[in-house]
Design an enzyme around this catalytic site. Sequence first.
Site, short mmCIF file in Angstrom:
data_model
loop_
_atom_site.label_atom_id
_atom_site.label_comp_id
_atom_site.label_asym_id
_atom_site.label_seq_id
_atom_site.Cartn_x
_atom_site.Cartn_y
_atom_site.Cartn_z
N ARG A 106 -0.99 -6.16 12.01
CA ARG A 106 -2.06 -5.59 12.90
C ARG A 106 -2.67 -6.07 14.04
O ARG A 106 -2.78 -5.74 15.04
CB ARG A 106 -3.07 -4.90 11.69
N ARG A 131 0.90 -1.23 0.00
CA ARG A 131 -0.10 0.13 -0.09
C ARG A 131 1.05 1.11 -0.03
O ARG A 131 1.80 1.59 0.93
CB ARG A 131 -0.95 -0.01 1.30
N GLU A 155 -9.44 -1.50 14.23
CA GLU A 155 -9.76 -2.26 13.20
C GLU A 155 -8.58 -3.38 12.89
O GLU A 155 -7.59 -2.88 12.49
CB GLU A 155 -10.03 -1.68 11.83
N GLU A 189 0.64 4.08 0.80
CA GLU A 189 -0.12 5.23 1.88
C GLU A 189 0.93 5.77 2.50
O GLU A 189 1.79 5.13 3.36
CB GLU A 189 -0.90 4.35 2.73
N SER A 201 -11.19 -6.50 7.96
CA SER A 201 -12.28 -5.96 7.14
C SER A 201 -12.88 -6.92 6.14
O SER A 201 -11.85 -7.66 5.75
CB SER A 201 -11.76 -4.86 6.14
N ARG A 238 -0.24 2.21 12.84
CA ARG A 238 -0.91 0.93 12.53
C ARG A 238 -0.54 0.56 11.00
O ARG A 238 -1.27 -0.39 10.34
CB ARG A 238 -2.41 1.10 12.69
N HIS A 239 0.17 1.31 10.24
CA HIS A 239 0.16 1.09 8.87
C HIS A 239 1.60 0.94 8.39
O HIS A 239 2.70 1.50 8.94
CB HIS A 239 -0.16 2.35 7.99
P1 ATP Z 1 -7.39 1.16 7.50
O1 ATP Z 1 -8.53 2.01 7.53
O2 ATP Z 1 -6.84 0.81 9.07
O3 ATP Z 1 -6.28 2.06 6.80
P2 ATP Z 1 -8.16 -0.40 5.54
O4 ATP Z 1 -9.33 -0.30 5.56
O5 ATP Z 1 -7.45 0.39 4.36
O6 ATP Z 1 -7.29 -0.10 6.82
P3 ATP Z 1 -8.30 -2.92 4.29
O7 ATP Z 1 -8.22 -2.53 3.00
O8 ATP Z 1 -9.68 -3.26 4.48
O9 ATP Z 1 -7.91 -1.94 5.21
O10 ATP Z 1 -7.55 -4.06 4.67
C1 ATP Z 1 -7.80 -5.23 5.47
C2 ATP Z 1 -6.98 -5.14 6.75
O11 ATP Z 1 -5.44 -5.15 6.43
C3 ATP Z 1 -7.01 -4.11 7.71
O12 ATP Z 1 -8.18 -4.29 8.54
C4 ATP Z 1 -5.76 -4.14 8.34
O13 ATP Z 1 -5.86 -5.26 9.51
C5 ATP Z 1 -4.86 -4.48 7.37
N1 ATP Z 1 -4.23 -3.24 6.76
C6 ATP Z 1 -4.72 -2.51 5.85
N2 ATP Z 1 -3.77 -1.52 5.41
C7 ATP Z 1 -2.67 -1.93 6.20
C8 ATP Z 1 -1.34 -1.10 6.27
N3 ATP Z 1 -1.24 0.09 5.34
N4 ATP Z 1 -0.48 -1.79 7.24
C9 ATP Z 1 -0.89 -2.82 7.90
N5 ATP Z 1 -1.92 -3.45 7.79
C10 ATP Z 1 -2.73 -2.97 7.15
#
Ligand code: ATP
Length: 466
Positions: A440, A238, A389, A240, A392, A246-247
């Site tokens: 996470r 990602r 979270e 991001e 998802s 958390r990311h």
């Molecule tokens: P968030 O809102 O916390 O950024 P997201 O809604 O983008 O998460 P999803 O795309 O639904 O997350 O991804 C499913 C799961 O993957 C999340 O619940 C989380 O546990 C994990 N996750 C998502 N993005 C990341 C990240 N950048 N780093 C670590 N874990 C992640």
Amino acid sequence: MYPLSEIKNLSSLHNQEIVRVRGRVFSKRDCGRVFFLILRDGIDTLQVVLVKNKEGTPIHLSLEDCNVLRRIENESFIEVIGQIHCSEKAILACSQQSIELAIMNYTVLSRSVLDLPITLKETALIEDKKAENQVFSPVQYVKRLDNRVLDLRTDLSQAIFRINDGMLFYIQQYLRGHGFVEIKTPKLIGGASEGGTDVFKVDYFGKPACLAQSPQLYKQMAIIGDFKRVFEVGPLFRAENSDTNRHLTEFIGVDLEMVIDQSYMEVVRLVYQLLVDLFDALNKKYNREIAIIQSFFDVPALTLASELVVVPFPDAVALLKAHGKARGELEDLSTDDEKQLGTIVKEKYHTDLYVITCYPSRVRPFYTMVDPNDGRYSHAYDFMLRGAEILSGAQRIDDYTKLLERVAELGIAPSTIAHYLHAFKYGAPPHAGVGIGLERMLKYFLGLPDVRYSNFFPRDPKRLHP
Ligand code: ATP
């Protein structure tokens, strides 16, 4: 040659038995007639003693060998042959508290440099420091990540990654036991897997490609390929650019997808049971590792309700409003909202793990099933652990025409997901699934302050090394 033994297994041996062990020099102390060395292997430590006679001459070693050992750099990797001595007093500084090893011979297998950028003793001595009523100052975390090989040797990292391994093992075992087939899907793909902007672009022989953000579309295609239950464990990427605790920019996704009978709640219940059983199994098997982690971070024990607690999204909003939060009915939950809800739900239902269902359809991806009775909401859900979270999921749209309508409604160009859309032309069973972030989940299960602790070589917007 004496057989090689591991420090953790020595207590099953007898007094006076001679053994050969390997480990790292953790610390040394010279007390005149006796020289003490602590040998470390993972989270296990053993006191090695070198006794001298009245004249100060070592009993088994030459004076020269004795001097080399006294000066050896911490973290050097050595092999020791020695005799087991049962100790009358507990050796509190070591994990092997009832025995020590009287050294007879040793070999230096690999020397470390003298100046270590981080000292492992500092992190390991936290218990002693607490007892002395001193404030523990952890080696700055960035410095520890810069020197990850040394940091991985600490009790803390050793404990975290053993639990991480247990987590993966248990999840795979559980899912296979429930009829899931493990699949591996491509991480190099021609279009964005989740849509949106957070994509790492790569040059694929002159053509644009990207790194997979999720196996979402592929695991659904596996369902259309008539694998009724599938899961995947693999790296996800990602882009991001957010520096949070958390990311990560690369993390391990544990994704599953399954055909459902009547409702997406079948997936919610299956995953809830998986997590409850998983946490219970880890607490039992890794109690020593968990105790090590708790000695570093003050984390309350995890509280789980005896029954699954489900909070539909409108109720979550109502709870927040009742606690003074001004917010829109269909606005997504912020990190703060999730945290506050965690506290409210814990007070009300006595649980650190619960599920929010019926998310507003506009905050979920295009493939999410919209509630046929109220288009504002969807069949999407998140699992929350200690107010954050951890996974998802949703029921997905399985009808080709409806999928095309939704894609058009959201203004997505069908050509960007042509292969995915095409798959639905041949009929898809009703299905739903989840995506779990492994690091996470480990962070919130153990109560770690940062998700980087639970990834071997974490990647974030500022870190691409080591
Ligand atoms: P968030 O809102 O916390 O950024 P997201 O809604 O983008 O998460 P999803 O795309 O639904 O997350 O991804 C499913 C799961 O993957 C999340 O619940 C989380 O546990 C994990 N996750 C998502 N993005 C990341 C990240 N950048 N780093 C670590 N874990 C992640």
